[in-house]
Design a protein around this motif. Structure first.
Motif, PDB file in Angstrom:
ATOM      1  N   LEU A 151       0.808  -1.224   0.000  1.00 54.33           N
ATOM      2  CA  LEU A 151       0.000   0.000   0.000  1.00 54.33           C
ATOM      3  C   LEU A 151       0.838   1.270   0.000  1.00 54.33           C
ATOM      4  N   SER A 164       3.280   4.184  -1.786  1.00 57.91           N
ATOM      5  CA  SER A 164       3.292   4.890  -3.061  1.00 57.91           C
ATOM      6  C   SER A 164       4.694   5.383  -3.328  1.00 57.91           C
ATOM      7  N   GLY A 200       1.449   3.482  -7.519  1.00 58.35           N
ATOM      8  CA  GLY A 200       0.548   3.557  -6.391  1.00 58.35           C
ATOM      9  C   GLY A 200       0.523   2.235  -5.662  1.00 58.35           C
ATOM     10  N   PRO A 201      -0.351   2.121  -4.695  1.00 60.27           N
ATOM     11  CA  PRO A 201      -0.515   0.849  -4.003  1.00 60.27           C
ATOM     12  C   PRO A 201      -0.817  -0.264  -4.999  1.00 60.27           C
ATOM     13  N   ASN A 219      -3.792   1.217  -7.631  1.00 59.10           N
ATOM     14  CA  ASN A 219      -4.728   2.299  -7.318  1.00 59.10           C
ATOM     15  C   ASN A 219      -3.986   3.625  -7.419  1.00 59.10           C
ATOM     16  N   ARG A 272      -5.095   6.535  -7.430  1.00 58.83           N
ATOM     17  CA  ARG A 272      -5.702   7.622  -6.644  1.00 58.83           C
ATOM     18  C   ARG A 272      -6.017   7.175  -5.213  1.00 58.83           C
ATOM     19  N   TYR A 273      -5.192   6.294  -4.700  1.00 57.24           N
ATOM     20  CA  TYR A 273      -5.372   5.797  -3.334  1.00 57.24           C
ATOM     21  C   TYR A 273      -5.409   6.972  -2.370  1.00 57.24           C
ATOM     22  N   PRO A 274      -6.310   7.005  -1.400  1.00 54.99           N
ATOM     23  CA  PRO A 274      -7.143   5.913  -0.887  1.00 54.99           C
ATOM     24  C   PRO A 274      -8.535   5.804  -1.511  1.00 54.99           C
ATOM     25  N   ASP A 275      -8.782   6.408  -2.659  1.00 52.18           N
ATOM     26  CA  ASP A 275     -10.075   6.297  -3.332  1.00 52.18           C
ATOM     27  C   ASP A 275     -10.315   4.831  -3.704  1.00 52.18           C
ATOM     28  N   GLN A 276     -11.238   4.187  -3.003  1.00 50.04           N
ATOM     29  CA  GLN A 276     -11.475   2.757  -3.201  1.00 50.04           C
ATOM     30  C   GLN A 276     -12.049   2.424  -4.577  1.00 50.04           C
ATOM     31  N   SER A 328     -10.875   3.474  -7.334  1.00 52.34           N
ATOM     32  CA  SER A 328      -9.819   3.686  -8.337  1.00 52.34           C
ATOM     33  C   SER A 328      -8.932   2.475  -8.582  1.00 52.34           C
ATOM     34  N   TRP A 329      -9.244   1.319  -8.028  1.00 50.55           N
ATOM     35  CA  TRP A 329      -8.439   0.130  -8.278  1.00 50.55           C
ATOM     36  C   TRP A 329      -8.625  -0.308  -9.728  1.00 50.55           C
TER      37      TRP A 329
END
Length: 142
Positions: free
Chosen positions: A65, A67, A77-78, A118, A120-124, A126-127
């Motif tokens: 997780l 970056s 990203g993650p 992802n 745009r983590y932590p935007d869930q 965006s995976w």
């Protein structure tokens, strides 16, 4: 995420009127480019898919997780690595004469290793799958 990815790829193969850019709802480069190219060639040859894949199992192999904004060629990203077993026995592809182009001895399963990122983590939401490699298999077991 994996079921949505598989469903979207199936939808793109099943519906030639659907825009290839829809692949970006579930994937990023390089996988998005690979998938869009393959689907475009499939439709250009006027092949038609029938049936859908079925996800049998999915397991997480690794999770990172962190970056790395300095990563090259682009920020990383993650990342989650997933191994999925997919039943392809109900999927066929037919040519313009109605004949199957799938070898009769095709194994029933694909074992896929998917790299999911992802950006745009932590935007869930965006995976996205960034890489997918697969191998044909006779079963989902070991």
């Amino acid at each position: 995420m994996i079921p949505t990815y598989l469903e979207t790829i199936d939808d793109l193969y099943l519906d030639p009127s659907r825009p290839l850019d829809d692949v970006y709802q579930v994937a990023v480069a390089p996988d998005a480019v690979v998938e869009a190219t393959a689907i475009g060639k499939f439709h250009a040859q006027r092949y038609q898919q029938t049936g859908r894949v079925q996800l049998v199992s999915a397991s997480v192999d690794s999770i990172d997780l962190t970056s790395d904004s300095a990563a090259m060629p682009s920020p990383a990203g993650p990342t989650v690595i997933v191994t999925a077993c997919v039943d392809v026995s109900q999927v066929d592809a037919i040519d313009t004469t109605g004949r199957s182009i799938v070898p009769a001895d095709r194994p029933q399963y694909l074992v896929e290793q998917l790299t999911v990122v992802n950006p745009r983590y932590p935007d869930q939401s965006s995976w996205r799958v960034s890489m997918a490699s697969n191998a044909q298999a006779q079963s989902c077991g070991g």
